[in-house]
Design an enzyme around this catalytic site. Structure first.
Site, PDB file in Angstrom:
ATOM      1  N   HIS A  49       0.871  -1.179   0.000  1.00 45.10           N
ATOM      2  CA  HIS A  49       0.000   0.000   0.000  1.00 45.10           C
ATOM      3  C   HIS A  49       0.907   1.227   0.000  1.00 45.10           C
ATOM      4  O   HIS A  49       1.971   1.208   0.618  1.00 45.10           O
ATOM      5  CB  HIS A  49      -0.877   0.022   1.251  1.00 45.10           C
ATOM      6  CG  HIS A  49      -1.486   1.370   1.521  1.00 45.10           C
ATOM      7  ND1 HIS A  49      -2.622   1.811   0.900  1.00 45.10           N
ATOM      8  CD2 HIS A  49      -1.089   2.383   2.328  1.00 45.10           C
ATOM      9  CE1 HIS A  49      -2.920   3.032   1.322  1.00 45.10           C
ATOM     10  NE2 HIS A  49      -2.000   3.400   2.185  1.00 45.10           N
ATOM     11  N   CYS A 117      -4.379   2.179  -4.802  1.00 46.87           N
ATOM     12  CA  CYS A 117      -3.692   3.292  -4.141  1.00 46.87           C
ATOM     13  C   CYS A 117      -2.371   3.627  -4.823  1.00 46.87           C
ATOM     14  O   CYS A 117      -1.930   4.778  -4.805  1.00 46.87           O
ATOM     15  CB  CYS A 117      -3.458   2.974  -2.675  1.00 46.87           C
ATOM     16  SG  CYS A 117      -2.418   1.527  -2.420  1.00 46.87           S
TER      17      CYS A 117
END
Length: 650
Positions: A49, A117
């Protein structure tokens, strides 16, 4: 891929410093490294992430775009913090850009492998500093999907992980308020924009919904009672209500009847809202000597007493605890304080009595191979150009969500350094290439936010014709006007142009382009210039529709004069060209549409009214209607000529 943000281990930073925070998925931590080679044949060390930290705000994509205080999320310590460098962009411009990404990075568009993301971090990093996030992170989804097991399990993994990456707890943490008014959501428009006819054949791709930034007024919020205890506080509130109204409620702690009307007064304050500018004030004259001095100014000797003000002048005064009387008097005052209706509101003007929801844009992509052939290898062989072409092809084939923006910093450097050396007869093709790319608000936002607007300054300089577009070839005029129209797809660009601060020079370039092309010998160029005037006028028009004067955003007087001259000289331009009746009517329609936008609800002191009278524009429109141009049935001749310039003139 997803799901870890930042923590309090992130080093403190200056406001212009940009950092990438990298973390592993909470659930998959360690599992990817242990089982990836067995299952896929490829070693995958982690499922990552990422988030971008700038100006002490953590930005990331999950359930839409999130802004958090770094370290406030539950995701734990980042594995790595990558220093990406510094940016010179102001915080408000960055916020405006992130807001433009909200049309692309929606909750519905999230895909663990193709739109996650990391894609968001890549776009934001490229905009801020022109650097990619690490390739091993950016390319991980593609690496996984190339394996047979990856293709087979893609849907299952995406659905199972989506519950985590988009769940409420996945974005937990303290929110950070946006630092720019532009970061408020753009409302969905209920009105359609006007489309222009394309000048090249090609394909049209799906694009994000684009709206004029004030297509709807800011939502109202309940008002409140202002408790004051001094003359200075009172004077400040009365000054703030100078263009609206105010009520002063004199009360005291020893006045039982006053308490009867407290709930009514609170209700009236809430109902007045904040947009009205009304101020409902309460003064407890027993609270302090300074509060009693307020009562002495108005010679108040009993409570409850109410005094009202309208447009800065005392309106009424009464005493007594009568809730019905209080409601009636205050509601009447609020009604009287509303802006008076403009005389144009009563005319028959269906074209202009509406909010302008969308700007005019030219979104068609011409055949790229033909475009490249026109430009030539001297420019197109550079890697930055090839990356831009690859991006355009991906965007048109798969949509913007699967097309990360290329290195626009490198492309800008190449364009600005080589444009002058490219043969002049190929300049239009380079401008057209940028025009195609600028359909994407991420791209147009970059050009709008660039230091000194160097790319746009290079392209919108008359393309080698002494900064004078009126003498430029038609193809230069056409693609330059269309590029300028496409820039309005960016709220970053709109904020700079309409609010006229850091973008004042940019606005001047756009207005100069429109003014000069309005006087082009080519009728179609005049039509496209009128479309640009429409975009320039949209913000001011919407402000007038919302009864919020903002004439500073209006186009300049030179542009207005050029528009009138373009209309009055249309007959000679058409006669000198081979335009057919349909083309002539389209050009006239575009010019009148732009003029109506400038005229509708304009105040009597607007210079445009003087210009219309001096040039006898109403008479000129009558002549055009009775001429042999084939435009008798053009409806805007009646709306602009008879209604606005006739019944609506001052």
């Amino acid at each position: 891929m997803d799901n870890i943000g930042t923590s309090n281990s992130i080093p403190s930073q200056n406001k212009n410093h940009v950092r990438l925070c990298v973390g592993k998925n909470v659930v998959e931590m360690g599992l990817a490294r242990q089982y990836s080679r067995t299952l896929t044949g490829v070693q995958i060390d982690a499922i990552y992430h990422t988030a971008i930290v700038f100006n002490n705000v953590e930005y990331f994509f999950g359930q839409g775009i999130h802004r958090k205080i770094p370290g406030s999320t539950h995701h734990g310590r980042p594995m790595q913090v990558v220093d990406l460098g510094k940016t010179d962009l102001p915080v408000d411009v960055v916020e405006e850009y992130i807001h433009s990404l909200a049309e692309i990075y929606t909750p519905e568009s999230y895909d663990l492998f193709l739109h996650n993301c990391n894609n968001f971090s890549q776009d934001l990093a490229m905009f801020l500093v022109g650097k990619s996030i690490p390739d091993d992170i950016r390319n991980l989804p593609e690496t996984f999907l190339k394996t047979p097991i990856g293709q087979m399990l893609r849907g299952q993994i995406d659905q199972s992980m989506r519950k985590m990456t988009q769940a409420p707890d996945a974005v937990a943490g303290q929110n950070v308020a946006s630092s720019s008014s532009a970061a408020k959501p753009i409302p969905k428009s209920t009105t359609n924009g006007v489309s222009t006819a394309p000048i090249t054949n090609g394909i049209t791709h799906k694009q994000p919904s684009t709206a004029i930034i004030n297509a709807q007024p800011l939502s109202d919020t309940p008002g409140q009672v202002h408790y004051i205890s001094s003359l200075s506080e009172l004077d400040r509130l009365l000054e703030a209500a100078h263009n609206s109204c105010a009520v002063i409620f004199f009360t005291s702690a020893t006045c039982p009847p006053c308490k009867i009307v407290y709930p009514t007064y609170d209700e009236l304050a809430a109902g007045a809202g904040t947009k009205s500018g009304a101020k409902l004030i309460k003064v407890d004259i027993s609270a302090s000597p300074s509060a009693n001095a307020v009562a002495q100014r108005y010679q108040v000797r009993a409570t409850p007493t109410f005094i009202t003000f309208l447009k800065g002048q005392k309106q009424d005064e009464w005493a007594g605890a009568n809730p019905s009387q209080l409601k009636g008097n205050v509601r009447l005052l609020l009604q009287m304080a509303q802006p008076s209706q403009h005389r144009h509101a009563t005319l028959k003007l269906p074209t202009f009595q509406r909010i302008i929801g969308k700007p005019i844009m030219c979104t068609r992509t011409p055949p790229l191979e033909k475009l490249l052939a026109k430009i030539g290898p001297q420019f197109t062989q550079d890697q930055s150009v090839q990356d831009l072409l690859s991006y355009i092809k991906t965007r048109d084939d798969k949509g913007m969500t699967e097309a990360p923006i290329p290195n626009l910093h490198a492309f800008s450097d190449h364009l600005t350094s080589s444009f002058a050396s490219i043969p002049a007869n190929t300049h239009f093709a380079v401008i057209d290439l940028v025009r195609v790319a600028a359909v994407d608000p991420r791209v147009s936002s970059f050009f709008a936010a660039e230091h000194d607007h160097k790319t746009l300054s290079t392209l919108l300089s008359g393309a080698g014709h002494s900064d004078n577009f009126s003498s430029a070839p038609y193809n230069i005029q056409a693609v330059s006007l269309q590029l300028a129209c496409n820039l309005f797809g960016s709220n970053v660009f709109q904020e700079q142009v309409f609010h006229g601060q850091s973008g004042s020079d940019l606005k001047e370039k756009i207005e100069t382009l429109a003014s000069q092309c309005l006087l082009s010998p080519h009728a179609n160029a005049r039509s496209m210039a009128a479309a640009l005037v429409y975009n320039l006028s949209a913000y001011t028009h919407n402000q007038r529709m919302h009864n919020i004067p903002d004439e500073d955003a209006s186009p300049n007087d030179d542009l207005s004069a050029a528009l009138l001259e373009s209309i009055t000289s249309l007959s000679s331009v058409v006669s000198a060209s081979t335009s057919n009746a349909a083309s002539t009517k389209e050009t006239l329609h575009a010019l009148l549409l732009a003029l109506g936008m400038l005229l509708y609800a304009a105040p009597p002191e607007d210079m445009l009214w003087d210009l219309c009278r001096a040039m006898d524009l109403r008479g000129a429109l009558k002549e055009i209607k009775s001429s042999d141009l084939g435009v008798k049935d053009e409806p805007l001749l009646k709306e602009v000529g008879d209604e606005l310039l006739g019944k609506g003139a001052f």
